[in-house]
Design a protein around this motif. Structure first.
Motif, short mmCIF file in Angstrom:
data_model
loop_
_atom_site.label_atom_id
_atom_site.label_comp_id
_atom_site.label_asym_id
_atom_site.label_seq_id
_atom_site.Cartn_x
_atom_site.Cartn_y
_atom_site.Cartn_z
N ASP A 1 0.83 -1.20 0.00
CA ASP A 1 0.00 0.00 0.00
C ASP A 1 0.87 1.25 0.00
N PHE A 2 0.18 2.39 -0.03
CA PHE A 2 0.85 3.68 0.13
C PHE A 2 1.17 3.83 1.61
N TRP B 1 -0.80 10.24 -2.17
CA TRP B 1 -1.82 9.24 -2.49
C TRP B 1 -2.71 8.96 -1.27
N GLN B 2 -2.13 9.00 -0.09
CA GLN B 2 -2.97 8.87 1.11
C GLN B 2 -3.96 10.03 1.19
N THR C 1 -8.17 10.15 1.05
CA THR C 1 -8.97 10.84 2.06
C THR C 1 -10.08 11.67 1.41
N ALA C 2 -9.85 12.12 0.17
CA ALA C 2 -10.83 12.96 -0.51
C ALA C 2 -12.16 12.25 -0.72
N PHE C 3 -12.13 10.92 -0.87
CA PHE C 3 -13.40 10.21 -1.04
C PHE C 3 -13.62 9.12 0.01
N THR C 4 -12.69 8.98 0.94
CA THR C 4 -12.90 8.13 2.11
C THR C 4 -12.40 8.93 3.31
N ALA D 1 -10.43 7.47 6.16
CA ALA D 1 -9.17 6.78 5.92
C ALA D 1 -8.08 7.31 6.85
N ARG D 2 -7.08 6.47 7.11
CA ARG D 2 -5.99 6.85 8.02
C ARG D 2 -4.66 6.72 7.30
N SER D 3 -3.81 7.69 7.49
CA SER D 3 -2.46 7.63 6.92
C SER D 3 -1.67 6.54 7.62
N VAL D 4 -1.15 5.58 6.85
CA VAL D 4 -0.43 4.44 7.41
C VAL D 4 1.08 4.71 7.35
#
Length: 337
Positions: A271-272, A287-288, A292-295, A298-301
C-alpha cells in the motif's frame, strides 16, 4: 524531497495541476503513440490526431517544457520515459491507467479534499469505494485502468517473494485479479480466492478467463469489510486496501488475516505507506491524501505503526520495505505454528 527554500519550489507545487492535465490530454489524443512512429512537426501531429494546428503546437510545447518530449528543428520526439511508458502497446505502457483512472476519476475526486478534511462533506459526495463502485460504469472504468497499472507491482512482488510452497492465496480487495493472475502464473501450484465488490468481481472474472486461470482463481462477491473470508490460507494479500478503508478497520483486517492463515502462513500488505517519522515519501503521502478525498475516515499508514499492529496481532518476523520507489511499501509477517 528536501525542505522548500525558494519561491519557485512553491510555484512548482501550486501549478503542478497544469502539467498533470497536459499529460492526460496528450494521452487522450495519443500524442506519444503517434510520435513513436517518427518525429513530427506540429502540423504533422495535428493531421494525425485531428487537432487544430495551433492547439497541437501549444500542447507539444508544454510537453517539451515538462521533459516528456524533445524538439529539434521543429520536430518533436518522445523522451526515453515517454517512449517506454506512454506509448500504446509498449511492454511497460501504463498510459491508460494514468489517462482513465487518474485523469478522469481521481483528479475530479480531489475536489472533495477540502470538505473531507474539514469534515463537512456535502450531500451527493462520493464517500467510499463501495458507494463509488455501486455504479457499474464507474467500477468498470476504474477497474480496467487499475488492472493495467497493477501488473508492474505484481511482477515485482512475484520476484520478491517465494510462494513455491504455497497452495492457497486469499487476495482481499483484489480488484480484477492482476496480482492473483501474476502470482498464479509465477507459481503453478498456487490457487487464489479474491474478495471484491460484485461489479468489480464480474469484470475480474473476464480477465481471469482471458488469462486461462478460471480453474485456479475464484471470486467471493462482497465488501471485504463485511464478507466472511475463507480460511485455511497459506498467504493473505491486501494490496491498496488499507489506504481506501476507514482507519478503525485496520486492526480487524490484520486480525482477520491471522485467523485465516495456516501455521507458517504469511500476510502481505502492499500500500501507500509513509516512513515512521512521517517525513515522506511525498508520493505515498499524497496518495494517502487523495484517498482521504473520497474516504474521509481513511488513516495515513506509516511503516512503524503498521509493523507494531501486525506484531500485536501475533505476526512474527515483520518487515516493511519499499516496493514502488517513493510510492508504496510491502509489509510481511508470518503466523507461527
Amino acid at each position: 524531497m528536501g525542505l522548500a527554500t525558494q519561491a519557485d519550489e512553491i510555484s512548482d507545487i501550486a501549478f503542478g495541476f497544469m502539467g498533470s492535465k497536459a499529460l492526460f490530454v496528450a494521452l487522450d489524443h495519443k500524442v506519444f503513440t503517434h510520435l513513436a512512429e517518427a518525429p513530427l512537426t506540429a502540423d504533422e501531429l495535428a493531421a494525425k490526431s485531428g487537432l487544430h494546428r495551433d492547439r497541437a503546437e501549444t500542447l507539444l510545447t508544454s510537453l517539451a517544457g515538462l521533459g516528456l518530449l524533445s524538439v529539434e528543428n521543429g520536430r518533436y520526439s518522445n523522451s526515453p520515459a515517454a517512449e517506454a511508458f506512454l506509448v500504446q502497446g509498449a511492454k511497460y505502457d501504463f498510459g491508460d491507467y494514468l489517462r482513465l483512472q487518474v485523469g478522469r476519476q481521481m483528479y475530479a475526486l480531489m475536489d472533495q479534499l477540502g470538505p473531507a478534511i474539514s469534515g463537512e462533506m456535502p450531500e451527493g459526495s462520493t464517500g467510499s469505494y463501495e458507494e463509488w463502485f455501486s455504479d457499474p460504469a464507474e467500477a468498470r472504468l476504474y477497474s480496467e485502468s487499475q488492472h493495467a497499472g497493477s501488473f508492474g507491482p505484481a511482477r515485482q512482488l512475484a520476484k520478491r517473494i517465494d510462494l513455491s510452497g504455497a497452495k492457497k492465496l486469499l487476495d482481499v480487495g483484489g480488484g480484477t485479479g492482476a496480482f492473483a493472475i501474476t502470482l498464479c502464473k509465477a507459481f503453478p501450484n498456487l490457487e487464489a480466492t479474491i474478495v471484491e465488490f460484485p461489479n468489480v468481481a464480474s469484470l475480474g472474472r473476464e480477465f481471469v478467463e482471458k488469462a486461462g486461470l478460471s480453474d485456479r482463481i475464484t471470486y467471493v462477491d462482497g465488501n471485504a469489510l463485511e464478507t466472511d473470508w475463507p480460511g485455511g490460507q497459506d498467504v493473505v494479500l491486501m494490496s491498496y486496501l488499507f489506504s481506501g478503508v476507514p482507519g478503525e478497520t485496520h486492526d480487524g483486517l490484520i486480525k482477520g488475516a491471522y485467523e485465516r492463515l495456516v501455521p507458517g502462513g504469511q500476510l502481505l500488505i502492499h500500500d501507500f505507506i509513509v516512513h515512521g517519522d512521517r517525513s515522506g515519501p511525498a508520493l505515498a503521502a499524497l496518495w494517502q491524501l487523495q484517498h482521504t478525498a473520497f474516504t474521509p475516515q481513511a488513516r495515513s499508514v506509516d511503516a512503524a505503526s503498521l509493523a507494531s499492529e501486525m506484531e500485536a496481532a501475533g505476526f512474527s518476523g515483520v518487515s516493511v520495505d519499499e516496493m514502488i520507489p517513493q510510492m508504496t511499501m510491502l509489509a510481511q509477517g508470518k503466523r507461527e505454528g
